[in-house]
Design an enzyme around this catalytic site. Structure first.
Site, short mmCIF file in Angstrom:
data_model
loop_
_atom_site.label_atom_id
_atom_site.label_comp_id
_atom_site.label_asym_id
_atom_site.label_seq_id
_atom_site.Cartn_x
_atom_site.Cartn_y
_atom_site.Cartn_z
N HIS A 60 44.99 38.78 47.97
CA HIS A 60 45.53 40.00 47.37
C HIS A 60 47.01 39.82 47.03
CE1 HIS A 60 45.84 44.56 47.21
NE2 HIS A 60 47.11 44.21 47.31
N GLU A 61 47.78 39.35 48.02
CA GLU A 61 49.22 39.18 47.81
C GLU A 61 49.50 38.03 46.84
OE1 GLU A 61 50.90 41.48 48.72
OE2 GLU A 61 50.02 42.35 50.51
N HIS A 64 49.27 39.28 43.30
CA HIS A 64 50.50 39.95 42.90
C HIS A 64 51.56 38.93 42.49
CE1 HIS A 64 49.44 44.03 43.87
NE2 HIS A 64 49.31 43.81 45.16
#
Length: 272
Positions: A60-61, A64
């Site tokens: 997820h990170e 980003h």
């Protein structure tokens, strides 16, 4: 610095961390153990779900950071965000520790804090929105990858006797584990897409708001996730409604809510 040195530096910035490989190894080993019936099923489900959840947080990170890099923030590599190492996050407590604790005691996938993006380096509102949307999209893909095999029945062949840790059930431990981790992914995606200050959903719409509105909302961003947790934790009505939506989405994949409930029972091995 020479061109070769620059290239080597960039390569090191993107090199996958040993910490992430350990997480992948734990995920794979626990999945194999649960599927084959080796060892304690409940402990195996716990390790599978927790390691799988942390892997999804890392991805997820990473999403980003990778999207931000392509959008213009070239500093994410030097910060270690492309190594998939959760210890490199801007705030490991909120990005890593708290989401794991919420999965263990709260039973839902609470999204973590985002990596630190230097937004002034990125031009264009659409790029800013895409950076915020990249993380929840990972949870959506992760959820589909878990729920499709469950709904299709691809995991059912591993269980012979219809009993799971003493509970009569046609659902195999590995099926229940996939369903529970899938539930966490769906809940995380839904929560993170809410337009609540401090979450990715607000980050998607924020670039399109007026400067006055953004300035007025900014002081509340640090409290958004906490407020969301309090509402879900304290309000039975909201909690039931939210998980009703989560189970409806899982139903679209052909996954029964019982599968996730059994997974939750196995996951909490410390409870009788």
């Amino acid at each position: 610095m020479t061109f070769a040195e620059t290239q080597r530096s960039r390569s090191e910035d993107s090199r996958i961390s040993p910490v992430f490989w350990v997480l992948i190894a734990t995920l794979g080993a626990s999945a194999l153990a649960v599927w084959s019936g080796f060892g304690n099923a409940r402990l195996g489900v716990f390790l599978f779900v927790v390691s799988g959840w942390v892997v999804s947080l890392c991805l997820h990170e990473y999403a980003h950071a990778r999207t931000a890099m392509h959008g213009g923030d070239i500093t994410v590599g030097a910060k270690g965000y492309l190594t998939l190492n959760p210890l490199k996050y801007a705030n490991p407590l909120f990005s890593f520790v708290m989401p794991v604790i919420m999965v263990i005691i709260g039973g839902f996938g609470l999204p973590g804090g985002a990596v630190l993006i230097e937004r002034h380096r990125i031009q264009g509102r659409l790029k800013h929105s895409l950076i915020s949307a990249a993380g929840p999209l990972v949870n959506v893909v992760f959820a589909a990858a878990l729920l499709i095999p469950v709904g299709a029945g691809w995991l059912d062949s591993s269980s012979p006797d219809g009993y799971t840790d003493g509970v009569h059930s046609p659902v195999q431990p590995i099926t229940a584990a996939f369903a529970l981790l899938g539930l966490f992914q769906v809940s995380a995606a839904l929560l993170n897409l809410l337009p609540v200050p401090g979450l990715d959903g607000y980050g998607i719409v924020e670039p399109w708001l007026s400067l006055k509105t953004r300035r007025a909302v900014a002081p509340f961003a640090q409290y958004g996730m906490l407020a969301l947790f309090v509402v879900l934790w304290q309000s039975d009505a909201v909690n039931r409604w939210f998980f009703g939506v989560v189970h409806d989405i899982m139903g679209l994949f052909g996954v029964d809510a019982f599968d996730a409930r059994l997974g939750d029972y196995l996951f909490r091995f410390w409870q009788s």
